[in-house]
Each structure stands twice: as structure tokens, then as C-alpha cells.
Write an enzyme that holds these catalytic residues in place. Structure first.
Site, PDB file in Angstrom:
ATOM      1  N   ASP A 292       0.841  -1.202   0.000  1.00 11.24           N
ATOM      2  CA  ASP A 292       0.000   0.000   0.000  1.00 11.24           C
ATOM      3  C   ASP A 292       0.878   1.255   0.000  1.00 11.24           C
ATOM      4  O   ASP A 292       0.593   2.234  -0.692  1.00 11.24           O
ATOM      5  CB  ASP A 292      -0.919  -0.019   1.222  1.00 11.24           C
ATOM      6  CG  ASP A 292      -1.690  -1.327   1.311  1.00 11.24           C
ATOM      7  OD1 ASP A 292      -2.493  -1.587   0.416  1.00 11.24           O
ATOM      8  OD2 ASP A 292      -1.447  -2.111   2.243  1.00 11.24           O
TER       9      ASP A 292
ATOM     10  N   HIS B  51      -4.834  -3.527   6.147  1.00  9.42           N
ATOM     11  CA  HIS B  51      -4.561  -3.730   4.716  1.00  9.42           C
ATOM     12  C   HIS B  51      -5.896  -4.104   4.064  1.00  9.42           C
ATOM     13  O   HIS B  51      -6.194  -5.255   3.803  1.00  9.42           O
ATOM     14  CB  HIS B  51      -3.531  -4.850   4.518  1.00  9.42           C
ATOM     15  CG  HIS B  51      -3.417  -5.261   3.080  1.00  9.42           C
ATOM     16  ND1 HIS B  51      -2.877  -4.457   2.109  1.00  9.42           N
ATOM     17  CD2 HIS B  51      -3.817  -6.387   2.432  1.00  9.42           C
ATOM     18  CE1 HIS B  51      -2.945  -5.063   0.943  1.00  9.42           C
ATOM     19  NE2 HIS B  51      -3.515  -6.241   1.111  1.00  9.42           N
TER      20      HIS B  51
HETATM   21  P1  NAI Z   1      -2.156 -18.236  -4.680  1.00 11.70           P
HETATM   22  O1  NAI Z   1      -3.516 -18.856  -4.601  1.00 11.70           O
HETATM   23  O2  NAI Z   1      -1.495 -18.108  -5.994  1.00 11.70           O
HETATM   24  O3  NAI Z   1      -1.178 -19.030  -3.721  1.00 11.70           O
HETATM   25  C1  NAI Z   1      -1.518 -19.355  -2.428  1.00 11.70           C
HETATM   26  C2  NAI Z   1      -0.839 -20.653  -2.108  1.00 11.70           C
HETATM   27  O4  NAI Z   1      -1.067 -20.916  -0.736  1.00 11.70           O
HETATM   28  C3  NAI Z   1      -1.387 -21.836  -2.914  1.00 11.70           C
HETATM   29  O5  NAI Z   1      -0.325 -22.536  -3.516  1.00 11.70           O
HETATM   30  C4  NAI Z   1      -2.106 -22.659  -1.857  1.00 11.70           C
HETATM   31  O6  NAI Z   1      -2.078 -24.042  -2.130  1.00 11.70           O
HETATM   32  C5  NAI Z   1      -1.281 -22.295  -0.624  1.00 11.70           C
HETATM   33  N1  NAI Z   1      -1.939 -22.591   0.644  1.00 11.70           N
HETATM   34  C6  NAI Z   1      -3.252 -22.589   0.936  1.00 11.70           C
HETATM   35  N2  NAI Z   1      -3.434 -22.965   2.201  1.00 11.70           N
HETATM   36  C7  NAI Z   1      -2.210 -23.194   2.726  1.00 11.70           C
HETATM   37  C8  NAI Z   1      -1.745 -23.626   3.989  1.00 11.70           C
HETATM   38  N3  NAI Z   1      -2.602 -23.907   4.978  1.00 11.70           N
HETATM   39  N4  NAI Z   1      -0.422 -23.747   4.186  1.00 11.70           N
HETATM   40  C9  NAI Z   1       0.442 -23.490   3.189  1.00 11.70           C
HETATM   41  N5  NAI Z   1       0.061 -23.102   1.958  1.00 11.70           N
HETATM   42  C10 NAI Z   1      -1.248 -22.956   1.733  1.00 11.70           C
HETATM   43  O7  NAI Z   1      -2.275 -16.834  -3.931  1.00 11.70           O
HETATM   44  P2  NAI Z   1      -1.267 -15.598  -3.961  1.00 11.70           P
HETATM   45  O8  NAI Z   1      -1.654 -14.715  -5.064  1.00 11.70           O
HETATM   46  O9  NAI Z   1       0.117 -16.102  -3.858  1.00 11.70           O
HETATM   47  O10 NAI Z   1      -1.718 -14.832  -2.623  1.00 11.70           O
HETATM   48  C11 NAI Z   1      -1.489 -15.377  -1.351  1.00 11.70           C
HETATM   49  C12 NAI Z   1      -2.138 -14.512  -0.267  1.00 11.70           C
HETATM   50  O11 NAI Z   1      -1.559 -13.215  -0.219  1.00 11.70           O
HETATM   51  C13 NAI Z   1      -3.637 -14.265  -0.455  1.00 11.70           C
HETATM   52  O12 NAI Z   1      -4.264 -14.372   0.804  1.00 11.70           O
HETATM   53  C14 NAI Z   1      -3.705 -12.822  -0.938  1.00 11.70           C
HETATM   54  O13 NAI Z   1      -4.963 -12.229  -0.662  1.00 11.70           O
HETATM   55  C15 NAI Z   1      -2.595 -12.222  -0.121  1.00 11.70           C
HETATM   56  N6  NAI Z   1      -2.079 -10.938  -0.574  1.00 11.70           N
HETATM   57  C16 NAI Z   1      -1.711 -10.021   0.387  1.00 11.70           C
HETATM   58  C17 NAI Z   1      -1.179  -8.809   0.044  1.00 11.70           C
HETATM   59  C18 NAI Z   1      -0.774  -7.822   1.099  1.00 11.70           C
HETATM   60  O14 NAI Z   1      -0.355  -6.710   0.734  1.00 11.70           O
HETATM   61  N7  NAI Z   1      -0.858  -8.106   2.387  1.00 11.70           N
HETATM   62  C19 NAI Z   1      -0.993  -8.442  -1.350  1.00 11.70           C
HETATM   63  C20 NAI Z   1      -1.372  -9.470  -2.292  1.00 11.70           C
HETATM   64  C21 NAI Z   1      -1.900 -10.668  -1.900  1.00 11.70           C
END
Ligand code: NAI
Length: 337
Positions: free
Chosen positions: A159, A192
Site C-alpha cells: 500500500d 490492509h
Molecule cells: P495463490 O492462490 O497463488 O497461492 C496461495 C498458495 O497458498 C497456494 O499454492 C495454496 O495451495 C497455498 N496454501 C493454501 N493454504 C495453505 C496452507 N494452509 N499452508 C500453506 N500453503 C497454503 O495466492 P497468492 O496470489 O500467492 O496470494 C497469497 C495470499 O496473499 C492471499 O491471501 C492474498 O490475498 C494475499 N495478498 C496479500 C497482500 C498484502 O499486501 N498483504 C498483497 C497481495 C496478496
């Protein structure tokens, strides 16, 4: 060379991790002389994908990368880690509300808090990225009482980077050519989420070596108090609407910025924003994970004190604070079910 730093990344088969792993393994975050052991955790159904990621890491031929542990088992993943970057969670899809996510995700972070408590080093530095990041971090910390509170943070650096980028873009319209890095001391307050308050009241722009207050440089208070705030608040949703996937490349970059600054410190006179456990500063609730302006030195952050906060700013901080209190109450209820 020193012992490898054990860095856990969860959600390691996901899209943020795919952009993140290379930077960490090549030394962009912890330094060019720091060997790294990567602990990669994902869920069991992702084992094949994770194996592919491990193959690619080997094929990158990175001299600092000494070891890769890829697993779906918490005891192996969390064992002796120095750093835990908790990305894995269910991502927000288009049209999905954060509240829907909360239920699914806080339970994951309860389990990972317990795993940190049991297996990680007591000095581990933890960054929660998976959404709802602040509340997941709150829950994670609650279930890891043997690790100090100040070691738990959540990501609001994306952000901050978005806010700096918007100001640099706006200045281009009046032919003031600066980069995002010329904009400093923007503060992200609170959650966030779309209630966050991106605050430029103390921000400064470096224009040809001269520090100019952002309001003076932009010369458009209507924009700074209106469209600017909304754009930053809704940027995540705009990326999802366009890409049909949430921000990944920029999120990975922000994770690197957050961890590097935590490791090496902030520049003199400059602060960055991080979600940290509140000590009640700025009339927030003690114990909540709230994004504040922080200075960092010697690996320890401290909340910047004494900033003047206008009535309008207080109101905005109050809105995001109320949302976090509500999220916390929902999360605590879900975890005690
Ligand atoms: P993605 O869906 O591509 O990857 C998430 C991965 O986490 C998947 O491979 C999934 O199998 C795995 N996963 C699910 N449950 C799990 C568990 N219990 N233990 C270990 N791995 C597990 O998602 P992406 O795009 O990588 O985003 C991940 C997270 O980050 C989302 O919650 C998203 O909303 C968040 N996010 C946060 C931001 C921030 O600024 N704080 C910015 C962008 C995304």
C-alpha cells in the site's frame, strides 16, 4: 561464510511465491553474503507444483542457496526457522468480500502460530501476507506466546509503494519528473483493506535534491484528500478486476522491501509502514495488529511518535481501527469454535 539463514515461505507453490523466491534466494533481501536455506510449505495437493518450483530453483544456479526443504508438513517446515513469510492462504477472488476470507483463513494462521511456537527459533521474525493480513497476524501471534510480540508484523508495504507511485505519477502531469523512491514518509494507517488510510500529511518529495512537502509539490488538496486515497485503498481490487488474479509481482517486491528494511534499518529521517502489534499509540487498541509509521534500527522497529493528526485524519484512522476491532472479534470467535 556464515550459517544459512532459515527462511520459511508458505504458499510456496502460489503466484506471489513464484515472484518472491528468486529475489530472496539470490540475496536481494538478506544481503549478498548471507547463505540461505529455503523452507517451502504448501498443502499436500500442491506437491507436484512445489516440486516444479524446487527444480526451477536448482536451475537458477544461485550460489547463496544452500538448501531447499519442500514439504506439506509443519514440523519440517517450521523447524528452527529464522524468518517466516506466511503467504499461503486462500486468495480473494473478484467480488469476494474480506469477511468471507476471514473465516477460511484465520484457522490456517492459528495452526501456523502453534507451529511457530513449537518449532521456530524464538528470535524468528514473522511477516504475515495472506489476507486478512492484520487479523491473521493477530491470531498467529496469539497462538505463539513464546515468541516476542515485536517479532510479528504484517504487510502494508504494498500500500505504501502504491501511494508513493501514485504521487510520482501525479507529479508527472505537471512535468515534475520524480520516481516513487523520491517520495518518502507516506504513512499507511490501519488495516490492509479498503478502509486503510494512506496519509500524505507528513510526506516529502525529493525534487532535484530539495525536500518539498508532498502537499506543496502536488498543489492539489482535493486530489490528495479524495481520488488519491480512493485509488490506493482500491488498488488491490482494481488489479483483481483487470488480471482476474490478485497482485503478485508487486506484492513480492513489497515483501522484499519490508523484510530488507526490517533487517537493515530505515534511512535517517525516513519511516516505512508496517502492521505491528499496537502499544496503544495514536489512540489505537493495544494488541491489535495495526499499520503504523515505523523507524527501524538494529533489527528493531519503533512507532514514530508525535506526528500531528488532523481531525479529518483522526476520523479516517478511527474507521480502519473499528474495522480491525470487528475483524479481531470475529477471528477470535472463529478460532474458539
Ligand atoms: P495463490 O492462490 O497463488 O497461492 C496461495 C498458495 O497458498 C497456494 O499454492 C495454496 O495451495 C497455498 N496454501 C493454501 N493454504 C495453505 C496452507 N494452509 N499452508 C500453506 N500453503 C497454503 O495466492 P497468492 O496470489 O500467492 O496470494 C497469497 C495470499 O496473499 C492471499 O491471501 C492474498 O490475498 C494475499 N495478498 C496479500 C497482500 C498484502 O499486501 N498483504 C498483497 C497481495 C496478496
Amino acid at each position: 561464510m556464515s550459517e544459512p539463514l532459515r527462511v520459511l515461505i508458505t504458499g510456496a507453490a502460489g503466484q506471489i511465491a513464484y515472484s518472491l523466491l528468486y529475489s530472496i534466494a539470490k540475496g536481494d533481501v538478506f544481503g549478498a553474503n548471507q547463505p540461505i536455506a529455503l523452507h517451502l510449505l504448501d498443502i499436500e495437493v500442491m506437491n507436484n507444483v512445489l516440486n516444479g518450483v524446487v527444480m526451477e530453483l536448482q536451475d537458477c544456479a544461485l550460489p547463496l542457496l544452500k538448501e531447499v526443504i519442500a514439504t506439506h508438513e509443519y514440523p519440517k517446515a517450521f523447524k528452527d526457522v529464522d524468518v517466516a513469510i506466511l503467504v499461503g492462504a486462500m486468495p480473494r477472488r473478484e467480488g469476494m468480500e474480506r469477511k468471507d476470507l476471514l473465516k477460511a483463513n484465520v484457522k490456517i494462521f492459528k495452526g501456523q502460530g502453534e507451529a511457530l511456537n513449537q518449532y521456530a527459533k524464538k528470535t524468528a521474525k514473522i511477516l504475515v501476507v495472506g489476507n486478512p493480513a492484520n487479523t491473521n497476524c493477530f491470531i498467529c501471534r496469539k497462538y505463539a506466546p513464546s515468541i516476542p510480540s515485536e517479532n510479528f508484523t504484517c504487510l502494508t508495504r504494498l500500500d505504501q509503494n502504491r501511494a508513493q507511485g501514485q504521487i510520482a505519477q501525479k507529479l508527472k502531469e505537471s512535468n515534475v519528473l520524480v520516481s516513487s523512491l523520491d517520495v518518502s514518509n507516506v504513512t499507511i494507517w490501519g488495516n490492509h483493506s479498503s478502509t486503510q488510510y494512506p496519509d500524505v500529511n507528513h510526506a516529502v518529495v525529493n525534487i532535484q535534491g530539495k525536500a518539498v512537502p508532498a502537499r506543496e509539490a502536488v498543489k492539489d488538496d482535493n486530489y490528495l484528500d479524495g481520488a488519491f486515497i480512493e485509488t490506493v485503498q482500491k488498488r488491490g481490487a482494481a488489479v483483481i478486476a483487470a488480471r482476474k488474479l490478485s497482485s503478485a509481482m508487486s506484492a513480492a517486491k513489497a515483501i522484499c522491501d519490508h523484510m530488507r528494511d526490517w533487517w537493515t534499518g530505515t534511512a535517517a529521517g525516513q519511516w516505512v509502514s508496517m502492521g505491528v502489534v499496537s502499544d496503544g499509540s495514536y489512540a489505537t487498541e493495544t494488541g491489535l495488529v495495526f499499520s503504523f509509521p515505523v523507524n527501524i534500527s538494529g533489527g528493531a522497529w519503533s512507532i514514530v511518535q508525535g506526528l500531528s493528526i488532523s481531525d479529518k485524519a483522526k476520523e479516517r484512522i478511527g474507521i480502519t481501527l473499528n474495522e480491525l476491532v470487528e475483524e479481531k472479534n470475529d477471528a477470535v470467535a472463529v478460532c474458539s469454535d
